[in-house]
Design a protein around this motif. Structure first.
Motif, PDB file in Angstrom:
ATOM      1  N   PRO A   1      -4.372  -9.081   1.914  1.00 62.84           N
ATOM      2  CA  PRO A   1      -5.081  -7.820   2.147  1.00 62.84           C
ATOM      3  C   PRO A   1      -5.850  -7.764   3.471  1.00 62.84           C
ATOM      4  O   PRO A   1      -5.995  -6.701   4.047  1.00 62.84           O
ATOM      5  CB  PRO A   1      -6.031  -7.725   0.955  1.00 62.84           C
ATOM      6  CG  PRO A   1      -5.317  -8.434  -0.137  1.00 62.84           C
ATOM      7  CD  PRO A   1      -4.619  -9.587   0.528  1.00 62.84           C
ATOM      8  N   ALA A   2      -6.331  -8.898   3.967  1.00 63.14           N
ATOM      9  CA  ALA A   2      -7.139  -8.883   5.185  1.00 63.14           C
ATOM     10  C   ALA A   2      -6.296  -8.803   6.452  1.00 63.14           C
ATOM     11  O   ALA A   2      -6.828  -8.612   7.531  1.00 63.14           O
ATOM     12  CB  ALA A   2      -8.020 -10.127   5.240  1.00 63.14           C
ATOM     13  N   GLU A   3      -5.005  -8.954   6.334  1.00 66.13           N
ATOM     14  CA  GLU A   3      -4.137  -8.983   7.513  1.00 66.13           C
ATOM     15  C   GLU A   3      -3.600  -7.602   7.872  1.00 66.13           C
ATOM     16  O   GLU A   3      -3.749  -6.632   7.119  1.00 66.13           O
ATOM     17  CB  GLU A   3      -2.972  -9.956   7.279  1.00 66.13           C
ATOM     18  CG  GLU A   3      -3.399 -11.416   7.208  1.00 66.13           C
ATOM     19  CD  GLU A   3      -3.954 -11.922   8.532  1.00 66.13           C
ATOM     20  OE1 GLU A   3      -4.907 -12.714   8.505  1.00 66.13           O
ATOM     21  OE2 GLU A   3      -3.444 -11.493   9.591  1.00 66.13           O
ATOM     22  N   THR A   4      -2.950  -7.514   9.010  1.00 64.62           N
ATOM     23  CA  THR A   4      -2.413  -6.254   9.542  1.00 64.62           C
ATOM     24  C   THR A   4      -1.425  -5.618   8.575  1.00 64.62           C
ATOM     25  O   THR A   4      -0.569  -6.306   8.012  1.00 64.62           O
ATOM     26  CB  THR A   4      -1.725  -6.505  10.887  1.00 64.62           C
ATOM     27  OG1 THR A   4      -2.693  -6.981  11.814  1.00 64.62           O
ATOM     28  CG2 THR A   4      -1.093  -5.226  11.425  1.00 64.62           C
ATOM     29  N   GLN A   5      -1.527  -4.311   8.421  1.00 60.79           N
ATOM     30  CA  GLN A   5      -0.576  -3.568   7.600  1.00 60.79           C
ATOM     31  C   GLN A   5       0.579  -3.084   8.466  1.00 60.79           C
ATOM     32  O   GLN A   5       0.365  -2.499   9.531  1.00 60.79           O
ATOM     33  CB  GLN A   5      -1.267  -2.366   6.954  1.00 60.79           C
ATOM     34  CG  GLN A   5      -2.322  -2.786   5.940  1.00 60.79           C
ATOM     35  CD  GLN A   5      -2.997  -1.620   5.270  1.00 60.79           C
ATOM     36  OE1 GLN A   5      -2.402  -0.561   5.086  1.00 60.79           O
ATOM     37  NE2 GLN A   5      -4.246  -1.813   4.884  1.00 60.79           N
TER      38      GLN A   5
ATOM     39  N   PHE B   1       3.872  -0.634   8.523  1.00 59.71           N
ATOM     40  CA  PHE B   1       4.296   0.573   7.828  1.00 59.71           C
ATOM     41  C   PHE B   1       5.804   0.754   7.850  1.00 59.71           C
ATOM     42  O   PHE B   1       6.476   0.411   8.824  1.00 59.71           O
ATOM     43  CB  PHE B   1       3.630   1.797   8.462  1.00 59.71           C
ATOM     44  CG  PHE B   1       2.201   1.974   8.069  1.00 59.71           C
ATOM     45  CD1 PHE B   1       1.200   1.235   8.670  1.00 59.71           C
ATOM     46  CD2 PHE B   1       1.855   2.878   7.072  1.00 59.71           C
ATOM     47  CE1 PHE B   1      -0.127   1.387   8.291  1.00 59.71           C
ATOM     48  CE2 PHE B   1       0.533   3.043   6.692  1.00 59.71           C
ATOM     49  CZ  PHE B   1      -0.457   2.294   7.295  1.00 59.71           C
ATOM     50  N   GLY B   2       6.307   1.354   6.784  1.00 56.85           N
ATOM     51  CA  GLY B   2       7.684   1.779   6.739  1.00 56.85           C
ATOM     52  C   GLY B   2       7.843   3.156   7.365  1.00 56.85           C
ATOM     53  O   GLY B   2       6.850   3.785   7.750  1.00 56.85           O
TER      54      GLY B   2
ATOM     55  N   TYR C   1       0.828  -1.198   0.000  1.00 58.04           N
ATOM     56  CA  TYR C   1       0.000   0.000   0.000  1.00 58.04           C
ATOM     57  C   TYR C   1       0.868   1.256   0.000  1.00 58.04           C
ATOM     58  O   TYR C   1       1.926   1.284   0.626  1.00 58.04           O
ATOM     59  CB  TYR C   1      -0.877   0.054   1.265  1.00 58.04           C
ATOM     60  CG  TYR C   1      -1.552  -1.241   1.596  1.00 58.04           C
ATOM     61  CD1 TYR C   1      -0.864  -2.252   2.254  1.00 58.04           C
ATOM     62  CD2 TYR C   1      -2.881  -1.462   1.263  1.00 58.04           C
ATOM     63  CE1 TYR C   1      -1.473  -3.457   2.559  1.00 58.04           C
ATOM     64  CE2 TYR C   1      -3.501  -2.659   1.573  1.00 58.04           C
ATOM     65  CZ  TYR C   1      -2.785  -3.654   2.215  1.00 58.04           C
ATOM     66  OH  TYR C   1      -3.403  -4.845   2.513  1.00 58.04           O
TER      67      TYR C   1
ATOM     68  N   TYR D   1      -3.223   0.440  -3.748  1.00 58.14           N
ATOM     69  CA  TYR D   1      -2.718  -0.787  -3.181  1.00 58.14           C
ATOM     70  C   TYR D   1      -2.615  -1.869  -4.239  1.00 58.14           C
ATOM     71  O   TYR D   1      -3.401  -1.922  -5.178  1.00 58.14           O
ATOM     72  CB  TYR D   1      -3.484  -1.197  -1.920  1.00 58.14           C
ATOM     73  CG  TYR D   1      -4.445  -2.351  -1.995  1.00 58.14           C
ATOM     74  CD1 TYR D   1      -5.806  -2.129  -2.096  1.00 58.14           C
ATOM     75  CD2 TYR D   1      -3.984  -3.659  -1.876  1.00 58.14           C
ATOM     76  CE1 TYR D   1      -6.701  -3.185  -2.106  1.00 58.14           C
ATOM     77  CE2 TYR D   1      -4.872  -4.716  -1.880  1.00 58.14           C
ATOM     78  CZ  TYR D   1      -6.230  -4.471  -2.002  1.00 58.14           C
ATOM     79  OH  TYR D   1      -7.113  -5.522  -2.005  1.00 58.14           O
TER      80      TYR D   1
ATOM     81  N   ASP E   1      -6.558  -1.414  -6.246  1.00 57.53           N
ATOM     82  CA  ASP E   1      -7.366  -0.222  -5.971  1.00 57.53           C
ATOM     83  C   ASP E   1      -6.458   0.981  -6.109  1.00 57.53           C
ATOM     84  O   ASP E   1      -5.527   1.140  -5.317  1.00 57.53           O
ATOM     85  CB  ASP E   1      -7.962  -0.302  -4.562  1.00 57.53           C
ATOM     86  CG  ASP E   1      -8.853   0.887  -4.221  1.00 57.53           C
ATOM     87  OD1 ASP E   1      -9.450   0.872  -3.124  1.00 57.53           O
ATOM     88  OD2 ASP E   1      -8.958   1.827  -5.028  1.00 57.53           O
TER      89      ASP E   1
END
Lengths: 114, 113
Positions: free
Chosen positions: B98-102, B104-105, B33, B48, B56
């Motif tokens: 996609p359904a799991e935790t994102q 972040f960098g 994303y 994403y 999307d």
């Protein structure tokens, strides 16, 4: 369309006091709810998430949040804060039946003073 | 293990120039994303990917913005003819599916002069 409103842009609090950071969302479908924390000069870190089941969710660092469907709220709480909790906190939603796009609120700056 | 990495950490450019921002996701994460965070605001979704394809791209503000993920791992966000309003922190995140935790960098801070 979904939206997220964090009702307080800044919350100053003294160390060891309780704190509540408020979050309301709007959505016509079921949602997943998240709280992320952003420490100064660091990336976003997941605090906790609500997907289903118990409406009281416990996260890292002693934080917890309660999902209230009737009030469309997901407020974050901690019974006793530390100086190290000073950070920006973001509430986010994701549609339950869609892919991974997160919609974030504006953020709440928590400032813990000695 | 290694988290999401982004390069460069800071980028200063002049109005009208072209920039590329790179994201290396966590190994094995299929979803990637891009978000943009302006000063004092929450992150705003841009695009994403699921694998190599854009699942999307509804958040891309205009056709100056483009992103690719040719091999389903590293992604590049490309901004043409930069404008001062493009100045922001560009965040990348990845998740196993996609359904799991994102995760972040640290972000790339872009400043357009």
């Amino acid at each position: 369309a979904q939206s997220v409103t964090q009702l307080d842009s800044q919350v100053p609090v003294f160390e060891e006091a309780p704190v509540e950071l408020r979050c309301n969302y709007s959505s016509s479908v079921s949602v997943y709810l998240f709280w992320y924390v952003q420490y100064p000069n660091q990336g976003l870190q997941l605090l906790l998430k609500y997907l289903s089941g118990s409406t009281l969710v416990k996260g890292i660092n002693g934080f917890e949040a309660e999902f209230n469907k009737s009030q469309t709220s997901f407020h974050l709480r901690k019974p006793s804060v530390h100086i190290s909790d000073t950070a920006e906190y973001f509430c986010a939603v994701r549609r339950g039946n869609q892919g991974g796009k997160l919609i974030f609120g504006q953020g709440t700056e928590l400032s813990v003073k000695p | 293990g290694a988290g999401v990495s982004q390069t460069p950490s800071n980028k200063v450019t002049e109005k009208g120039k072209y920039v590329e921002l790179r994201c290396d996701p966590i190994s094995g994460h299929t979803a990637l994303y891009w978000y943009r965070q302006s000063l004092g605001q929450g992150p705003e979704f841009l695009i994403y990917f699921q694998g190599t394809g854009a699942a999307d791209d509804s958040g891309l503000p205009n056709d100056r913005f483009f992103a690719v993920r040719p091999e389903g791992s590293v992604s590049t966000l490309k901004i043409q003819r930069t404008e001062r309003g493009d100045s922001a922190v560009y965040l990348c995140a990845s998740s196993l599916i996609p359904a799991e935790t994102q995760y972040f960098g640290p972000g790339t801070r872009l400043l357009v002069l």
